[in-house]
Enzyme design. Structure first.
Site, PDB file in Angstrom:
ATOM      1  N   ASP A 151       0.874  -1.157   0.000  1.00 27.39           N
ATOM      2  CA  ASP A 151       0.000   0.000   0.000  1.00 27.39           C
ATOM      3  C   ASP A 151       0.926   1.225   0.000  1.00 27.39           C
ATOM      4  O   ASP A 151       2.144   1.105   0.101  1.00 27.39           O
ATOM      5  CB  ASP A 151      -0.956  -0.030   1.206  1.00 27.39           C
ATOM      6  CG  ASP A 151      -2.183   0.831   0.966  1.00 27.39           C
ATOM      7  OD1 ASP A 151      -3.229   0.578   1.577  1.00 27.39           O
ATOM      8  OD2 ASP A 151      -2.102   1.765   0.138  1.00 27.39           O
TER       9      ASP A 151
HETATM   10  C1  GLC Z   1      -4.276   4.302  -0.231  1.00 28.28           C
HETATM   11  C2  GLC Z   1      -5.218   3.168   0.117  1.00 28.28           C
HETATM   12  C3  GLC Z   1      -5.300   2.113  -0.937  1.00 28.28           C
HETATM   13  C4  GLC Z   1      -5.086   2.722  -2.307  1.00 28.28           C
HETATM   14  C5  GLC Z   1      -3.652   3.237  -2.358  1.00 28.28           C
HETATM   15  C6  GLC Z   1      -3.344   3.906  -3.704  1.00 28.28           C
HETATM   16  O1  GLC Z   1      -3.602   4.737   0.908  1.00 28.28           O
HETATM   17  O2  GLC Z   1      -5.021   2.515   1.364  1.00 28.28           O
HETATM   18  O3  GLC Z   1      -6.596   1.503  -0.816  1.00 28.28           O
HETATM   19  O4  GLC Z   1      -5.298   1.753  -3.309  1.00 28.28           O
HETATM   20  O5  GLC Z   1      -3.375   4.144  -1.301  1.00 28.28           O
HETATM   21  O6  GLC Z   1      -4.101   5.051  -3.853  1.00 28.28           O
END
Ligand code: GLC
Length: 743
Positions: free
Chosen positions: A288
């Site tokens: 993430d």
């Molecule tokens: C965010 C979220 C995730 C998302 C990623 C990219 O912090 O936790 O769900 O896909 O970053 O945007």
């Protein structure tokens, strides 16, 4: 002078990857992956593990890479971008990758398409309320068709996290509290995004997130500690992930949270032993956002270099935005803290998905400006969003059949801070959704009534403010009207990421407004617009009718008007329990019995002494304009062996005055096990259509597989003994019977 073998390898590589060689006649993808891998330098291998974001500051509908990133692409040091879209923008970057870099490895472009790209569909918890996997698959299919026309070949969806705590803002992004419903929705979305041919130019790679257990955050506070037994982890939180991996999901995203002390981004047991050794998953895992970097504040890495070591060795293949891999993998490899074999395995997984997407055969097939123009916000897209929205609406109350509204109603007062909002119906994670495209509730009612009715509108108050100076006009409008449609709830940014709430009440003075409107004596139809269950006890007592509409996207107003005026008979069911008080949370239907189950006649049992202990609305609950009557529950046998299946049938009759759809739900209870078992477990459901007076026999089949759980020794088995079977319209109102499982 290139060595002879390199020339030969390069020749083989171009032979295998040249786009005029049809994938079918080319060697298998594994051999093509091996051919590319054999030619890569260590630096190029590390480059494939690196993902950077676009520069949101550009503020346009198509974002730019940040300064210096184009050069890194030409040097083969970036494998993927997120938040960069647009046929032309992605084409430009892809050109650099496949024309300027040494090995011409294509980029993969990821984006959070959670419920639509430019055409906004209902938020995932709303789609789950339809209990229609086929419809949810269609929604994901349409989203993929639209976003793939804009250069995107990978979505960071479906969010598969089971959520039992409505204080958690991300409950809106998932499919609720139950693993069986959650699994059905996750599989539907994987099928919808990936289609039958991942190499087609209108299919995109899915990404199961957030792996894993993210919804179990203590206190419902986002990113908070997660700590539960392996049995709960596997039976509740992992079950939908396993189903979606088995359905062929191409990628997963590691979650921010720890599980029992081990953050997912450094969790070898999770990312390698379970995901790869047990489940045989062969795609790749992306972190993430900076979740590798967050191993430092988690307290398991002293610095970014150690974070990189822990993550890659755990099985985390691609680094989103932390820079850990790009900065430290070379040193770690030189120091032997990460092996070349581990590096190659991660690169192989990423190349495998790029090959499966067909990016080596035609890196530009997603970058078609003509297709983009034709596809985005097409009538077909908007009509699909409208259809899904009508099926996502849950009728929570309808006193004496107050709804549907008579189309001859002369004066309707549409009141409330969300009544005329066109931004909030987009919901959180609406990507490139635009408020100017949204039909508000007020507009939807006007579209429906035309000049047949006088529509009065007053905002009454804001969503979260304390001001009551708008009450007067709202009360006046109510007095003039025959009926009040009161649109209340949360703003789009009160749920979603980093949006935990410590209360579940209507924000601001919305309930006070409702009470003032109620004093006028005019009937209130409450329309809820929200991202989580709310403790709407007062509305439940005093409104004539209540619709749960969540955030329904671009056609919100038209879909709600269809239901309000009876052109659509609502068929949604709640995928989450609505508590009466936030103090009851976590509150979910598939709970354990305990040694002292609640007994109103006995003080010394498990309950709250100060308030009622039942939910406001139970899991699986939802009304219809018609009445469904369940009768004649039958089991094919009272006793089955592990090799036999049990047939269950029930008669469902439409006893009311409207055609309608009903979600028939099948639950079981294992009465005695080597470990405690939930008081109910959803095992199957069927959504059926019944014309007025029509009766249908609905049949289910239970097998030994449906009765398995992790026993005292953590073996996934069924155990002989007595089981109850429940079939009904929600998790509380069921007919029941029982059977015995014998060896
Ligand atoms: C965010 C979220 C995730 C998302 C990623 C990219 O912090 O936790 O769900 O896909 O970053 O945007």
């Amino acid at each position: 002078m290139k060595s002879k073998s390199t020339v030969i390898l390069l020749f083989i590589f171009f032979l295998l990857t040249s786009k005029n060689l049809s994938p079918q006649s080319a060697k298998t993808i594994e051999q093509r992956v091996d051919s590319v891998l054999a030619l890569m330098t260590q630096e190029e291998k590390i480059g494939q593990l690196v993902q950077f974001t676009g520069d949101w500051d550009t503020g346009t509908h198509s974002t730019e890479p940040k300064a210096g990133k184009r050069e890194l692409v030409s040097e083969g040091k970036i494998g993927s971008f997120l938040n960069i879209f647009g046929a032309d923008m992605t084409r430009g970057l892809q050109k650099i990758a496949v024309e300027k870099s040494r090995l011409k490895i294509p980029l993969i472009f990821g984006l959070d398409v959670i419920h639509g790209f430019r055409t906004t569909f209902p938020v995932p918890i709303a789609e789950a309320s339809s209990w229609e996997p086929a419809l949810v698959e269609k929604s994901a299919r349409m989203q993929a068709i639209e976003v793939s026309a804009s250069g995107i070949n990978w979505t960071f969806n479906p969010m598969v996290d089971i959520a039992r705590d409505p204080r958690w803002g991300r409950i809106v992004e998932g499919s609720g509290e139950d693993p069986v419903l959650g699994a059905a929705m996750a599989v539907a979305r994987v099928k919808g995004y990936q289609g039958n041919d991942l190499s087609a130019n209108n299919t995109i790679a899915a990404c199961l997130k957030h792996f894993a257990g993210y919804g179990g955050a203590e206190g419902g506070r986002d990113y908070n500690t997660v700590d539960f037994s392996e049995r709960t982890f596997r039976e509740v939180y992992l079950k939908p992930f396993k189903a979606a991996v088995d359905a062929g999901a191409a990628t997963l995203m590691a979650s921010f949270n720890e599980i029992g002390g081990v953050p997912s981004s450094a969790n070898h047991q999770l990312l390698t032993k379970i995901l790869r050794d047990e489940w045989k998953f062969d795609g790749f895992v992306v972190s993430d956002w900076n979740s590798i970097g967050e191993l430092i504040p988690h307290g398991v890495a002293r610095d970014l270099k150690q974070a990189a070591e822990l993550a890659l060795n755990a099985g985390l293949d691609m680094d989103m935005e932390s820079n850990a891999y790009t900065k430290h993998l070379s040193e770690l490899l030189a120091e032997g803290k990460v092996s070349g074999k581990t590096l190659d395995e991660s690169v192989r997984r990423i190349l495998r998905i790029k090959f499966r997407l067909g990016l080596f055969d035609d890196p530009f097939k997603y970058c078609d400006a003509e297709r983009e123009k034709k596809t985005i916000l097409s009538k077909e897209m908007k009509d699909a969003a409208h259809e899904v929205a009508t099926k996502a609406i849950v009728l929570l109350k309808n006193e004496n059949g107050f709804l549907p509204l008579n189309k001859e109603t002369k004066k309707i007062a549409v009141i409330g801070p969300l009544a005329n909002s066109t931004a909030d119906p987009l919901g959180p994670w609406n990507q490139q959704g635009d408020a100017k495209d949204v039909v508000s509730v007020l507009q939807g009612i006007k579209n429906k009534c035309g000049d047949k009715a006088k529509i009065l509108y007053e905002e009454g108050c804001s969503i979260a403010g304390k001001e009551t100076d708008g009450f007067g006009k709202a009360i006046q409008a109510a007095k003039e009207a025959d009926v009040v449609v009161l649109v209340v709830g949360e703003s789009l940014d009160m749920s979603g990421e980093a949006r935990a709430r410590a209360t579940l009440d209507l924000p601001g003075v919305q309930e006070e407004l409702a009470k003032e409107i109620y004093k006028t004596g005019k009937p209130i139809v409450a329309v809820l617009m929200n991202g989580r269950p709310l403790t709407i006890n007062w509305l439940n007592e005093h409104a004539a009718a209540i619709l749960e509409t969540w955030f329904l996207g671009i056609r919100t107003g038209d879909a709600i008007a269809d239901v309000l005026f009876g052109d659509v008979n609502p068929s949604g069911k709640l995928p989450v329990t609505f508590p009466k008080y936030v103090g009851q949370v976590p509150m979910y239907y598939n709970h354990k019995n305990t040694g002292r189950p609640y007994d109103p006649k006995n003080n010394y049992t498990s309950y709250y002494a100060d308030y009622d202990n039942s939910p406001l609305y139970p899991f699986g609950y939802g009304l219809s304009y018609t009445k469904f009557v369940y009768d004649d529950l039958k089991l094919s046998s009272k006793k089955i062996s592990k090799t036999e299946s049990l047939k269950i049938s029930i008669e469902v009759k439409n006893n009311g005055s409207y055609d309608g759809e009903e979600v028939v739900q099948l639950y079981i209870r294992d009465l005695v096990g080597s470990v405690t078992r939930p008081v109910k477990e959803l095992k199957s459901f069927q959504k059926i259509f019944l014309k007025k007076d029509e009766t249908k026999k609905v049949e289910f089949t239970l097998t030994d597989e449906d009765l398995k759980f992790y026993n005292l020794d953590m073996n996934f088995v069924s155990e002989p003994g007595m089981f109850k079977v429940f079939v009904g319209t929600n998790s509380v109102e069921c007919l029941e019977d029982e059977f015995e499982l014998i060896n």
